[in-house]
Design an enzyme around this catalytic site. Structure first.
Site, PDB file in Angstrom:
ATOM      1  N   GLU A  18      10.143   8.351 -17.213  1.00  0.00           N
ATOM      2  CA  GLU A  18       8.744   8.754 -17.411  1.00  0.00           C
ATOM      3  C   GLU A  18       8.257   8.360 -18.804  1.00  0.00           C
ATOM      4  O   GLU A  18       7.133   7.895 -18.974  1.00  0.00           O
ATOM      5  CB  GLU A  18       8.613  10.270 -17.232  1.00  0.00           C
ATOM      6  N   HIS A  24       0.834  -1.216   0.000  1.00  0.00           N
ATOM      7  CA  HIS A  24       0.000   0.000   0.000  1.00  0.00           C
ATOM      8  C   HIS A  24       0.867   1.265   0.000  1.00  0.00           C
ATOM      9  O   HIS A  24       0.435   2.312   0.471  1.00  0.00           O
ATOM     10  CB  HIS A  24      -0.950   0.025   1.203  1.00  0.00           C
ATOM     11  N   LYS A  36      16.208  21.942 -11.504  1.00  0.00           N
ATOM     12  CA  LYS A  36      15.562  20.680 -11.824  1.00  0.00           C
ATOM     13  C   LYS A  36      16.444  19.698 -12.585  1.00  0.00           C
ATOM     14  O   LYS A  36      17.209  20.070 -13.470  1.00  0.00           O
ATOM     15  CB  LYS A  36      14.294  20.924 -12.685  1.00  0.00           C
ATOM     16  N   SER A  44      15.142  21.735 -16.731  1.00  0.00           N
ATOM     17  CA  SER A  44      13.926  22.500 -16.962  1.00  0.00           C
ATOM     18  C   SER A  44      14.327  23.838 -17.567  1.00  0.00           C
ATOM     19  O   SER A  44      15.368  24.394 -17.222  1.00  0.00           O
ATOM     20  CB  SER A  44      13.203  22.732 -15.643  1.00  0.00           C
TER      21      SER A  44
END
Ligand code: ARG
Length: 477
Positions: free
Chosen positions: A308, A174, A301, A295
């Site tokens: 992804e 979980h 970043k 970024s």
């Protein structure tokens, strides 16, 4: 670069460019340019050219052995095909949209080069069994290139795991801290998944590797074909046993896409974990800069774009499986033009999976692990609560009572703002007199891990045995 297929030219005086004449004298007018464009597949199925030529050569050699065509015809066909192969390799072959697909393009060129022998090639054959053969041959070749990529992916994970049999991290259920496991154990879970994928791939290969040729349009042929010899020459394991099934079956492509979709789901789960682990809030790992992007607005970043995208690309592969299933579900026997739509999803599935496996294996090899962060995380969720319960059971308590006692202990730990393992001995003894000094051996993450010696458990000796097993299984030949 292969030139793009030329647009249809209604004024062309090349008879091969006129589809009406490519069919038969039955047609009284040429196909409309819109229909030509709509039905043409050469823009993508030219990718099957090598398989198409191999299939045609095997068919022609068999026709000559069976005395359906002469040795002279065969020699002409072989010579013509050699030239076509060279033209394609050099990017000089002129693909014509008006000739619809890879099969008619190559056959037309053959006939232009060698005359009547080219026209005899199609004896006892139809494009229906031809395309089914081409796709199977092509896919078999791709399967044979994907299998080593899957092995590389597993090797990358196994080698990273080999360094981390003693690196503790929280195991989650979980997404809550559950019990300590080693990072190696966690990584090897993915190796199991990819190993099953490899088995599925080998299984798909078996059913892909059957020869449809000889089924002709659908009913078989009256020429004395020797299908088995064609199968042997092309490296097929056998021939399709029912001509109707041979021309209409695309199960092998669906199965392949199912294999690919499942594999991409595994990749996607791994990618998701890498993204999480790299975020500041986990901080378990770092991905090498060469796999990250910056970024344009936030100078601080470093984004895990590759992971992804791998996660994102699983969506299209899952979609391709869906597309093939829906493509087939309404088709009556036997061949229907719908099947032309099987190619682009299949091609893209192969390309996406190959590219993804390649980059993920590389990226996994470059993972920088942060053992302190992993260990700190495991001491934040009372991960050894089960161990304390097991300890009490070994001291004679029934499990349910032990469970209850530990719940009280966890409550105290939460109140005091410490991990369960940091509670003083006196506090634990206050909960139950059976607790002794030896409790701290099981309350540490290392003690907890070491206790799970069961086959398949997270104890370092078990995990290292698994590393050895996988290494043995994945030896490069
Ligand atoms: N381009 C077609 C395909 O991909 C080849 C088979 C066409 N056969 C036919 N009878 N129209 O399926």
């Amino acid at each position: 670069m292969t030139p793009e297929p030329q647009a249809p030219d209604a004024r062309s005086d090349d008879p091969l460019a006129n589809k009406a004449q490519a069919w038969s004298a039955l047609f009284s007018e040429p196909m409309s340019a819109l229909v030509q464009r709509y039905t043409a597949s050469v823009g993508f199925d030219k990718r099957l050219a090598a398989a198409d030529i191999a299939g045609s050569l095997a068919h022609a050699r068999m026709l000559a052995r069976q005395a359906v065509i002469t040795a002279g015809d065969l020699a002409d066909i072989e010579r013509g095909m050699a030239q076509i192969q060279a033209e394609i390799a050099a990017g000089r072959f002129e693909w014509q949209l008006a000739l619809e697909d890879v099969h008619l393009n190559i056959e037309a060129r053959l006939t232009a080069l060698v005359g009547d022998a080219g026209k005899r090639l199609h004896t006892g054959r139809s494009r229906n069994d031809q395309v089914a053969t081409d796709v199977r041959l092509w896919l078999r070749g791709e399967i044979d290139q994907l299998a080593p990529l899957l092995a590389d992916m597993q090797r990358a994970l196994v080698e990273l795991a080999a360094q981390h049999a003693h690196t503790v991290m929280p195991g989650f259920t979980h997404l809550q801290v559950a019990q300590p496991v080693s990072l190696a154990h966690h990584l090897l879970a993915y190796v199991e998944m990819f190993a099953r994928d490899a088995e599925r791939l080998a299984d798909v290969r078996r059913r892909t590797n059957r020869l449809p040729l000889g089924a002709a349009a659908l009913a078989g042929t009256s020429y004395p074909l020797d299908r088995e010899s064609v199968a042997t020459e092309l490296g097929f394991d056998g021939v399709c046993q029912n001509s109707l099934d041979a021309v209409s079956d695309r199960d092998f492509a669906i199965e392949f896409c199912a294999f690919a979709a499942i594999t991409m789901v595994h990749v996607s789960r791994l990618a998701e974990e890498l993204v999480l682990w790299m975020s500041q809030n986990f901080g378990f790992i770092d991905l090498a800069d060469r796999y990250c992007t910056g970024s344009s607005i936030m100078p601080q970043k470093r984004n895990p774009d590759v992971a992804e995208l791998a996660r994102g690309k699983s969506a299209r592969v899952i979609g391709h499986l869906q597309a093939l299933l829906v493509l087939m579900k309404g088709q009556p026997l036997t061949y229907n033009k719908d099947n032309q739509e099987d190619k682009e999803p299949l091609f893209d599935t192969v390309d996406t999976l190959a590219a993804t496996l390649r980059i993920m294996a590389e990226m996994v090899s470059g993972i920088v692990v942060k053992p302190q962060a992993l260990r700190a995380a495991v001491t934040r969720g009372h991960a050894t609560a089960t161990d304390l319960a097991d300890y009490l059971v070994k001291k004679g308590l029934p499990f349910r009572d032990a469970h209850e006692t530990v719940a009280h202990a966890v409550r105290l730990a939460i109140e005091q703002g410490v991990d369960l393992a940091a509670l003083p001995l006196a506090t634990l003894q206050g909960l139950h007199p059976a607790v002794g000094e030896d409790v701290f051996e099981v309350l540490t993450p290392e003690g907890s891990m070491a206790a799970r010696k069961v086959l398949g458990g997270t104890a370092p000796e078990q995990v290292l045995a698994q590393v050895a097993r996988h290494r043995g299984r994945l030896v490069k030949v």
